[in-house]
Design a protein around this motif. Structure first.
Motif, PDB file in Angstrom:
ATOM      1  N   GLU A 173       0.803  -1.220   0.000  1.00  0.00           N
ATOM      2  CA  GLU A 173       0.000   0.000   0.000  1.00  0.00           C
ATOM      3  C   GLU A 173       0.840   1.275   0.000  1.00  0.00           C
ATOM      4  OE1 GLU A 173      -2.641  -0.278   3.297  1.00  0.00           O
ATOM      5  OE2 GLU A 173      -3.747  -2.013   2.496  1.00  0.00           O
ATOM      6  N   CYS A 176       4.012   0.627  -3.071  1.00  0.00           N
ATOM      7  CA  CYS A 176       3.537   0.339  -4.431  1.00  0.00           C
ATOM      8  C   CYS A 176       2.167   0.925  -4.750  1.00  0.00           C
ATOM      9  CB  CYS A 176       3.492  -1.172  -4.662  1.00  0.00           C
ATOM     10  SG  CYS A 176       5.059  -2.007  -4.323  1.00  0.00           S
ATOM     11  N   SER A 177       1.618   1.709  -3.826  1.00  0.00           N
ATOM     12  CA  SER A 177       0.307   2.350  -4.056  1.00  0.00           C
ATOM     13  C   SER A 177      -0.757   1.335  -4.471  1.00  0.00           C
ATOM     14  CB  SER A 177       0.434   3.440  -5.122  1.00  0.00           C
ATOM     15  OG  SER A 177       1.364   4.418  -4.717  1.00  0.00           O
ATOM     16  N   SER A 178      -0.645   0.107  -3.942  1.00  0.00           N
ATOM     17  CA  SER A 178      -1.593  -0.988  -4.211  1.00  0.00           C
ATOM     18  C   SER A 178      -1.637  -1.411  -5.675  1.00  0.00           C
ATOM     19  CB  SER A 178      -3.010  -0.602  -3.738  1.00  0.00           C
ATOM     20  OG  SER A 178      -3.020  -0.384  -2.336  1.00  0.00           O
ATOM     21  N   SER A 209       7.655  10.091  -2.204  1.00  0.00           N
ATOM     22  CA  SER A 209       6.358  10.348  -1.571  1.00  0.00           C
ATOM     23  C   SER A 209       6.478  11.607  -0.732  1.00  0.00           C
ATOM     24  CB  SER A 209       5.940   9.158  -0.693  1.00  0.00           C
ATOM     25  OG  SER A 209       6.727   9.138   0.491  1.00  0.00           O
TER      26      SER A 209
END
Length: 264
Positions: A173, A176-178, A209
């Motif tokens: 999450e 890798c931002s899901s 980020s």
């Protein structure tokens, strides 16, 4: 090392001067009265085994040095330590041992140094492997072999290990931002690091980020700690591209924490 019969004969000669002395004529009777000093260690084999678990003598560019391992509580990692034989001799002078052929006792180190079973290495090497695991602070028997391997293995605490579900969730999450394809790639990249530590991955992960998202929490608390002395976390670019790079000799993972490189 004087022959016992010579001691007995000398003893009989001198006590014969005093006619009032009553000494048996039998050599066994006299030998029983001769007390052997008990200040020397009697468990020689155990002492050699004990020394071999801690130390090894290694040939470094034609010079004999002593290799051992040290647990650094502050850094949380095992370190390879090289020292001069004279230092170890001084350290063990308070443990006297008999050396065959010598009338005077010597230190435990000297006894170990001249023993045929002394642990000896022809040189040093660095060969990371996927099957060496160490518990933090728990020493090991110094490994046998033709060369001393400076790879200290992976650090792990079996009593603290439960499951890695939250770690995997964080990687998926936050890192890798899901995105499933990115997550599979990252997991494979990390698996390669631990399954094949002797091979270069050929790629580097770059994470961007907003501050405080938690990019480095897994790296600092899991990966770097697991790799111990073989991992580096730094925000100083000179540690990576500077003139002095001896610290990179045993490094298999380098974490550039907020590092900026502005050279053109």
């Amino acid at each position: 090392e004087t022959d016992l019969s010579e001691i007995v004969d000398a003893f009989k000669t001198y006590v014969g001067i005093y006619k009032e002395a009553r000494v048996g004529k039998d050599k066994k009777h006299i030998a029983a009265k001769v007390k052997v000093p008990t200040t020397f260690e009697e468990e020689e084999d155990d002492k050699i085994l004990e020394m071999n678990t801690k130390y090894g003598m290694v040939n470094m560019a034609g010079k004999a040095v002593i290799v051992s391992e040290h647990w650094s509580q502050a850094a949380g990692e095992f370190e390879t330590v090289f020292s001069f034989p004279t230092s170890l001799d001084t350290l063990y002078k308070n443990v006297p041992m008999r050396i065959p052929g010598q009338s005077q006792p010597a230190s435990l180190y000297k006894y170990w140094e001249q023993h045929k079973d002394r642990r000896m290495y022809e040189g040093v090497t660095f060969e990371p492997n996927a099957h060496t695991f160490r518990e933090p602070g728990k020493p090991r028997v110094l490994p046998a072999g033709r060369e001393y391997n400076m790879f200290q293995g992976y650090m792990y605490s079996p009593k603290k290990a439960t499951n890695c579900d939250l770690i995997l969730q964080h990687i998926k999450e936050v890192w890798c931002s899901s995105v499933e394809t990115e997550y599979k790639y990252v997991i494979s990249w990390l698996a390669h690091l631990f399954q094949h530590p002797d091979r270069l991955s050929q790629t580097a992960l770059v994470m961007q980020s907003v501050p405080g998202a938690g990019k480095g929490i897994i790296i600092e608390n899991c990966i770097v700690k697991a790799l111990g002395v073989h991992a580096i976390s730094s925000s100083n670019q000179d540690d990576l591209v500077g003139r002095f790079n001896v610290h990179l000799g045993m490094n298999i993972f380098f974490y550039c924490n907020e590092m900026a490189y502005t050279a053109q």
